[in-house]
Scaffold this motif. Structure first.
Motif: not given
Length: 154
Positions: A58-63, A78-81, A83-92, A105-109
């Motif tokens: 919500s925050a990243l997309t709305e920003l 916004g949604v691409s960013l 999704g990328l942040v979601f993926f990166a956080l889960h990875l790290l 999968t979560g970042g994309i869906t």
């Protein structure tokens, strides 16, 4: 919300297949006693979906929408960013297996859900994405139980 069942039907088999493809990345056998315990389940099902949806999607997309003056391109950025942040956080935070199987999968869906539901406003997009995230995490519990049985329980 009308897209939630469709996205879940596509996401869950993808998680199972990715999990089996990347099983070699599991750091250790799944400890089902720990994973299915209340201390883990409640935050995973109730707290994390709300927080991650609010902070990441919500925050990243709305920003991005605010900076891009509500344009369609800003929504996609916004949604691409997010999704990328979601993926990166889960990875790290949780390692390669979690990042590739759940973060990717979560970042994309979740990003797709936010973009689709955003047509009906920010609050509707937040709620639909939060509900998808909650359902996805419930299915993640099922898939981890599956991996625990299929790949070894510790």
């Amino acid at each position: 919300m009308k897209y939630l069942p469709i996205i879940l039907v596509l996401e869950y088999p993808a998680i199972l297949v990715l999990g089996l493809l990347f099983q070699g990345l599991l750091q250790a056998p799944v400890n089902l006693d720990k994973f299915l315990g209340t201390r883990f389940l409640l935050p995973m099902l109730l707290v994390m979906p709300f927080m991650e949806t609010a902070i990441i999607h919500s925050a990243l997309t709305e920003l991005a929408l605010k900076l891009g003056r509500g344009s369609r391109v800003a929504l996609y950025v916004g949604v691409s960013l997010s999704g990328l942040v979601f993926f990166a956080l889960h990875l790290l935070m949780n390692g390669a297996f979690n990042g590739l199987v759940y973060g990717l999968t979560g970042g994309i869906t979740l990003s797709i859900m936010y973009a689709l539901a955003r047509r009906e406003g920010a609050q509707r997009a937040f709620f639909a994405t939060w509900m998808l995230h909650l359902c996805s995490n419930a299915f993640a519990v099922l898939s981890m139980a599956f991996y625990g049985m299929a790949l070894g329980v510790r």
